[in-house]
Scaffold this active site. Structure first.
Site, PDB file in Angstrom:
ATOM      1  N   LYS A 114       0.815  -1.220   0.000  1.00  0.00           N
ATOM      2  CA  LYS A 114       0.000   0.000   0.000  1.00  0.00           C
ATOM      3  C   LYS A 114       0.844   1.264   0.000  1.00  0.00           C
ATOM      4  CE  LYS A 114      -4.480  -1.447   1.604  1.00  0.00           C
ATOM      5  NZ  LYS A 114      -5.578  -1.264   2.531  1.00  0.00           N
ATOM      6  N   LYS A 198      -4.844  -8.194  -6.683  1.00  0.00           N
ATOM      7  CA  LYS A 198      -6.046  -8.365  -5.868  1.00  0.00           C
ATOM      8  C   LYS A 198      -7.156  -7.410  -6.314  1.00  0.00           C
ATOM      9  CE  LYS A 198      -6.445  -6.531  -1.620  1.00  0.00           C
ATOM     10  NZ  LYS A 198      -6.737  -6.303  -0.208  1.00  0.00           N
ATOM     11  N   LYS A 201     -10.695  -1.897  -3.688  1.00  0.00           N
ATOM     12  CA  LYS A 201     -11.548  -0.699  -3.758  1.00  0.00           C
ATOM     13  C   LYS A 201     -10.800   0.474  -4.359  1.00  0.00           C
ATOM     14  CE  LYS A 201     -13.416  -1.655   0.824  1.00  0.00           C
ATOM     15  NZ  LYS A 201     -12.424  -1.777   1.899  1.00  0.00           N
TER      16      LYS A 201
HETATM   17  N1  AQP Z   1      -9.729  -9.228  -3.405  1.00  0.00           N
HETATM   18  C1  AQP Z   1     -10.110  -9.775  -2.256  1.00  0.00           C
HETATM   19  N2  AQP Z   1     -10.346 -11.104  -2.193  1.00  0.00           N
HETATM   20  C2  AQP Z   1     -10.759 -11.675  -1.041  1.00  0.00           C
HETATM   21  N3  AQP Z   1     -10.977 -10.982   0.100  1.00  0.00           N
HETATM   22  C3  AQP Z   1     -10.772  -9.662   0.073  1.00  0.00           C
HETATM   23  N4  AQP Z   1     -10.885  -8.692   1.010  1.00  0.00           N
HETATM   24  C4  AQP Z   1     -10.549  -7.517   0.465  1.00  0.00           C
HETATM   25  N5  AQP Z   1     -10.201  -7.658  -0.810  1.00  0.00           N
HETATM   26  C5  AQP Z   1     -10.324  -8.980  -1.099  1.00  0.00           C
HETATM   27  C6  AQP Z   1     -11.343  -8.945   2.380  1.00  0.00           C
HETATM   28  O1  AQP Z   1     -12.402  -8.059   2.658  1.00  0.00           O
HETATM   29  C7  AQP Z   1     -12.367  -7.717   4.043  1.00  0.00           C
HETATM   30  C8  AQP Z   1     -12.484  -6.241   4.192  1.00  0.00           C
HETATM   31  O2  AQP Z   1     -11.396  -5.606   3.583  1.00  0.00           O
HETATM   32  P1  AQP Z   1     -11.025  -4.135   4.014  1.00  0.00           P
HETATM   33  O3  AQP Z   1     -12.072  -3.218   3.646  1.00  0.00           O
HETATM   34  O4  AQP Z   1     -10.722  -4.106   5.450  1.00  0.00           O
HETATM   35  O5  AQP Z   1      -9.694  -3.746   3.315  1.00  0.00           O
HETATM   36  P2  AQP Z   1      -8.737  -4.282   2.233  1.00  0.00           P
HETATM   37  O6  AQP Z   1      -8.378  -5.711   2.478  1.00  0.00           O
HETATM   38  O7  AQP Z   1      -7.613  -3.364   2.202  1.00  0.00           O
HETATM   39  O8  AQP Z   1      -9.647  -4.184   0.947  1.00  0.00           O
HETATM   40  P3  AQP Z   1      -9.340  -3.499  -0.425  1.00  0.00           P
HETATM   41  O9  AQP Z   1     -10.492  -3.645  -1.305  1.00  0.00           O
HETATM   42  O10 AQP Z   1      -8.029  -3.964  -0.947  1.00  0.00           O
HETATM   43  O11 AQP Z   1      -9.263  -1.974  -0.048  1.00  0.00           O
HETATM   44  P4  AQP Z   1      -8.219  -0.910  -0.464  1.00  0.00           P
HETATM   45  O12 AQP Z   1      -8.198  -0.855  -1.945  1.00  0.00           O
HETATM   46  O13 AQP Z   1      -8.753   0.342   0.161  1.00  0.00           O
HETATM   47  O14 AQP Z   1      -6.922  -1.360   0.113  1.00  0.00           O
HETATM   48  C9  AQP Z   1     -11.064  -8.275   4.623  1.00  0.00           C
HETATM   49  O15 AQP Z   1     -11.347  -9.460   5.350  1.00  0.00           O
HETATM   50  C10 AQP Z   1     -10.264  -8.593   3.400  1.00  0.00           C
HETATM   51  O16 AQP Z   1      -9.408  -9.702   3.624  1.00  0.00           O
END
Ligand code: AQP
Length: 333
Positions: A114, A198, A201
């Site tokens: 990140k 991955k 968001k």
């Molecule tokens: N691509 C993914 N596949 C499976 N699980 C996922 N999670 C996120 N992306 C995937 C799971 O969703 C839960 C909530 O995630 P989060 O909102 O806490 O943050 P994150 O993991 O950082 O999600 P993003 O979408 O990747 O957000 P950004 O882009 O803002 O960094 C968690 O249980 C996560 O494992």
């Protein structure tokens, strides 16, 4: 005895299929088992580790809650709240940051991903985020934490922090050491544009993900444009080895219909990819559009949503503030 479940989702907008299949779908199943005690948290303190527009953040907190409810989480059988309302989280995070070692944190791969190349410009919060996550989980004596595969390392850190605190202060079993619940297959959903990245968001291209608020046309269009390769549908798992995009789409399909990759391979072997994409779109529309419509409806009921967060915050606060009081005694405040 039932499990004590805790998990969180960041209100950073654009909740997507990865969040749903990797985490929220699991939340719903655990919540449906009446023996479990479930706490689901909208982790807004985590969200501000990267820049957020305050007005959007406020809306995204409600939208994340609406996504939980629309996906099937029952607010009568779980505690749902937003993290910033329970000050024990920040307080415990500070104390636990004195237990966590910098060496442990510097091994966290999500920070490296990140923060990107310019690590010096990343916030301190982004770096110490896993300690706050440990506080979230440990405050509620959680026994199980359903997360996507990307959070596995943070959960291991949480276990290390709990064990280290218990042993440093000689308080055996004060913090429960939680177990992750991670799906064995398809625990990481990948981008529709690049099967090695991955689904996320924060990815700029909206075509890279299926949002939980997408309508049927958007879903069909995104699957039509999803990256694939020029090979025919595979007839064995082996053939998917170097085909990340095909594997991801087939994994999504299998997960959505609660089937296995093996079965999906058999069902589509010898067919062409466009036929598979049509079936995938159809299943996605069936599963996601009702959620999307429900989210939109719930977002017009702001008072109802705020009441759920208010009730949840009161219950969570009661548990967490008691635990923090005990932490104070243990460390000698
Ligand atoms: N691509 C993914 N596949 C499976 N699980 C996922 N999670 C996120 N992306 C995937 C799971 O969703 C839960 C909530 O995630 P989060 O909102 O806490 O943050 P994150 O993991 O950082 O999600 P993003 O979408 O990747 O957000 P950004 O882009 O803002 O960094 C968690 O249980 C996560 O494992």
């Amino acid at each position: 005895m039932g499990k004590k479940i805790f998990s969180g989702v960041q209100p950073t907008g654009n909740l997507h299929l990865g969040n749903y299949l990797g985490a929220i779908k699991n939340f719903v199943e655990l919540n449906n088992d009446k023996h479990n005690h479930c706490i689901f948290c909208v982790v807004d303190l985590h969200a501000i580790t990267t820049k957020q527009d305050p007005k959007e953040l406020r809306n995204n907190i409600r939208e994340t809650l609406a996504s939980f409810l629309a996906s099937g989480i029952n607010p009568k059988r779980s505690i749902i709240f937003n993290q910033s309302r329970v000050s024990a989280h920040s307080e415990a995070a500070w104390i636990l940051s004195c237990t966590a070692r910098t060496g442990w944190l510097s091994r966290m791969t999500q920070f490296k991903e990140k923060a990107g190349k310019d690590k010096e410009k990343a916030s301190v919060g982004l770096y110490s985020y896993p300690v706050l996550m440990a506080a979230d989980i440990l405050l509620y004596d959680s026994t199980h934490v359903p997360v996507g595969d990307d959070q596995k390392q943070h959960l291991e850190l949480c276990r290390d922090i709990a064990q280290r605190f218990n042993s440093d202060f000689e308080v055996e079993d004060f913090f429960k050491v939680p177990e992750p619940i991670i799906q064995k297959e398809f625990s990481r959903i990948m981008s529709l544009k690049d099967g090695t990245k991955k689904m996320s968001k924060s990815e700029l291209s909206d075509l890279s993900r299926i949002n939980l608020t997408d309508d049927a046309d958007q879903i069909i269009n995104k699957i039509k444009k999803a990256k694939t390769d020029s090979f025919p549908m595979p007839s064995s798992k082996e053939e998917l080895k170097d085909r990340p995009e095909a594997k991801n789409l087939m994994g999504i399909y299998s997960n959505l219909i609660n089937s296995t990759l093996e079965k999906t391979i058999i069902d589509f072997s010898g067919k062409n990819f466009s036929e598979f994409k049509n079936s995938l779109s159809q299943v996605l529309v069936e599963k996601i559009v009702p959620i999307s419509e429900e989210i939109k409806k719930l977002l017009t009921e702001k008072n109802y949503l705020d009441k759920i967060l208010q009730d949840g915050h009161e219950k969570a606060n009661e548990i967490a503030s008691e635990k923090v009081k005990k932490i104070h005694e243990i460390v000698g405040f």
